[in-house]
Design a protein around this motif. Structure first.
Motif, PDB file in Angstrom:
ATOM      1  N   SER A   6      33.052  50.042  45.979  1.00 56.31           N
ATOM      2  CA  SER A   6      33.482  48.662  45.756  1.00 56.31           C
ATOM      3  C   SER A   6      32.344  47.871  45.128  1.00 56.31           C
ATOM      4  N   GLY A   7      32.661  46.666  44.677  1.00 57.52           N
ATOM      5  CA  GLY A   7      31.634  45.768  44.176  1.00 57.52           C
ATOM      6  C   GLY A   7      31.591  45.598  42.674  1.00 57.52           C
ATOM      7  N   GLY A   8      32.441  46.316  41.947  1.00 64.22           N
ATOM      8  CA  GLY A   8      32.455  46.158  40.503  1.00 64.22           C
ATOM      9  C   GLY A   8      33.028  44.814  40.091  1.00 64.22           C
ATOM     10  N   GLY A   9      32.925  44.516  38.798  1.00 62.22           N
ATOM     11  CA  GLY A   9      33.458  43.261  38.301  1.00 62.22           C
ATOM     12  C   GLY A   9      32.991  42.976  36.892  1.00 62.22           C
ATOM     13  N   LEU A  10      33.226  41.744  36.480  1.00 63.76           N
ATOM     14  CA  LEU A  10      32.835  41.277  35.156  1.00 63.76           C
ATOM     15  C   LEU A  10      31.612  40.380  35.287  1.00 63.76           C
ATOM     16  N   VAL A  11      30.583  40.657  34.492  1.00 59.04           N
ATOM     17  CA  VAL A  11      29.347  39.883  34.561  1.00 59.04           C
ATOM     18  C   VAL A  11      28.797  39.734  33.150  1.00 59.04           C
ATOM     19  N   GLN A  12      28.076  38.659  32.925  1.00 60.77           N
ATOM     20  CA  GLN A  12      27.443  38.464  31.625  1.00 60.77           C
ATOM     21  C   GLN A  12      26.163  39.285  31.517  1.00 60.77           C
ATOM     22  N   ALA A  13      25.791  39.592  30.309  1.00 53.88           N
ATOM     23  CA  ALA A  13      24.548  40.316  30.086  1.00 53.88           C
ATOM     24  C   ALA A  13      23.389  39.551  30.736  1.00 53.88           C
ATOM     25  N   GLY A  14      22.512  40.314  31.390  1.00 48.26           N
ATOM     26  CA  GLY A  14      21.404  39.731  32.121  1.00 48.26           C
ATOM     27  C   GLY A  14      21.715  39.452  33.580  1.00 48.26           C
ATOM     28  N   GLY A  15      22.972  39.562  33.934  1.00 48.79           N
ATOM     29  CA  GLY A  15      23.375  39.309  35.309  1.00 48.79           C
ATOM     30  C   GLY A  15      23.180  40.506  36.217  1.00 48.79           C
ATOM     31  N   SER A  16      23.631  40.353  37.456  1.00 47.88           N
ATOM     32  CA  SER A  16      23.446  41.383  38.481  1.00 47.88           C
ATOM     33  C   SER A  16      24.750  41.661  39.206  1.00 47.88           C
ATOM     34  N   LEU A  17      24.862  42.877  39.701  1.00 47.32           N
ATOM     35  CA  LEU A  17      25.952  43.285  40.583  1.00 47.32           C
ATOM     36  C   LEU A  17      25.389  44.256  41.604  1.00 47.32           C
ATOM     37  N   ARG A  18      26.033  44.308  42.758  1.00 43.25           N
ATOM     38  CA  ARG A  18      25.670  45.283  43.785  1.00 43.25           C
ATOM     39  C   ARG A  18      26.904  46.090  44.140  1.00 43.25           C
ATOM     40  N   LEU A  19      26.837  47.385  43.902  1.00 43.52           N
ATOM     41  CA  LEU A  19      27.915  48.283  44.271  1.00 43.52           C
ATOM     42  C   LEU A  19      27.646  48.852  45.664  1.00 43.52           C
ATOM     43  N   SER A  20      28.724  49.079  46.393  1.00 44.33           N
ATOM     44  CA  SER A  20      28.629  49.704  47.703  1.00 44.33           C
ATOM     45  C   SER A  20      29.570  50.900  47.747  1.00 44.33           C
ATOM     46  N   CYS A  21      29.211  51.875  48.552  1.00 45.94           N
ATOM     47  CA  CYS A  21      30.070  53.035  48.752  1.00 45.94           C
ATOM     48  C   CYS A  21      30.036  53.398  50.228  1.00 45.94           C
ATOM     49  N   ALA A  22      31.176  53.258  50.869  1.00 48.74           N
ATOM     50  CA  ALA A  22      31.300  53.587  52.286  1.00 48.74           C
ATOM     51  C   ALA A  22      31.828  55.004  52.440  1.00 48.74           C
ATOM     52  N   ALA A  23      31.171  55.772  53.292  1.00 51.20           N
ATOM     53  CA  ALA A  23      31.563  57.158  53.533  1.00 51.20           C
ATOM     54  C   ALA A  23      32.182  57.298  54.913  1.00 51.20           C
ATOM     55  N   SER A  24      33.117  58.231  55.015  1.00 44.81           N
ATOM     56  CA  SER A  24      33.743  58.497  56.311  1.00 44.81           C
ATOM     57  C   SER A  24      34.130  59.963  56.380  1.00 44.81           C
TER      58      SER A  24
END
Length: 124
Positions: A6-24
């Motif tokens: 999860s955590g994807g999206g649309l961002v402008q160049a130079g911006g930041s995002l944090r992806l997460s991955c939950a395991a089970s």
């Protein structure tokens, strides 16, 4: 092991995002974890990976200095902090796991378990 990114999206160049991955489903600390991505019309490529303890990491040259992979074994989660994003980072990002190798793999085929992807789009 089941993986949920999860955590994807649309961002402008130079911006930041944090992806997460939950395991089970299995003991999370038994797995080397990785992030890989696939852009339209291109092959899936390695982005980053982290050892079972978190003490060793590997990065693709294209993301070194901008992306950071980390994990929290108590929360069964792996993260990908992405800073200074560029349009060429646009892709579907996949979380993956390996429980076979003693080293940190950097080849997509070495990861035996995959989650569904999360789309990251970087606009210029």
């Amino acid at each position: 092991v089941q993986l949920q990114a999860s955590g994807g999206g649309l961002v402008q160049a130079g911006g930041s995002l944090r992806l997460s991955c939950a395991a089970s489903g299995r003991t999370f600390s038994n797995y080397v974890m990785g992030w890989l991505r696939q852009a339209p019309g291109k092959a899936r490529e390695f982005v980053a990976a982290i050892s079972r303890s978190g003490g060793s990491t590997r990065y693709a040259d294209s993301v070194k200095g901008r992306f950071t992979i980390s994990r929290d074994n108590a929360k069964n989660t792996v993260y990908l902090q992405m800073n200074n994003l560029k349009p060429e980072d646009t892709a579907v990002y996949y979380c993956a796991a390996d429980d076979v190798r003693s080293w940190v793999p950097t080849v997509p085929a070495d990861f035996g378990y995959w989650g569904q992807g999360t789309q990251v789009t970087v606009s210029s």
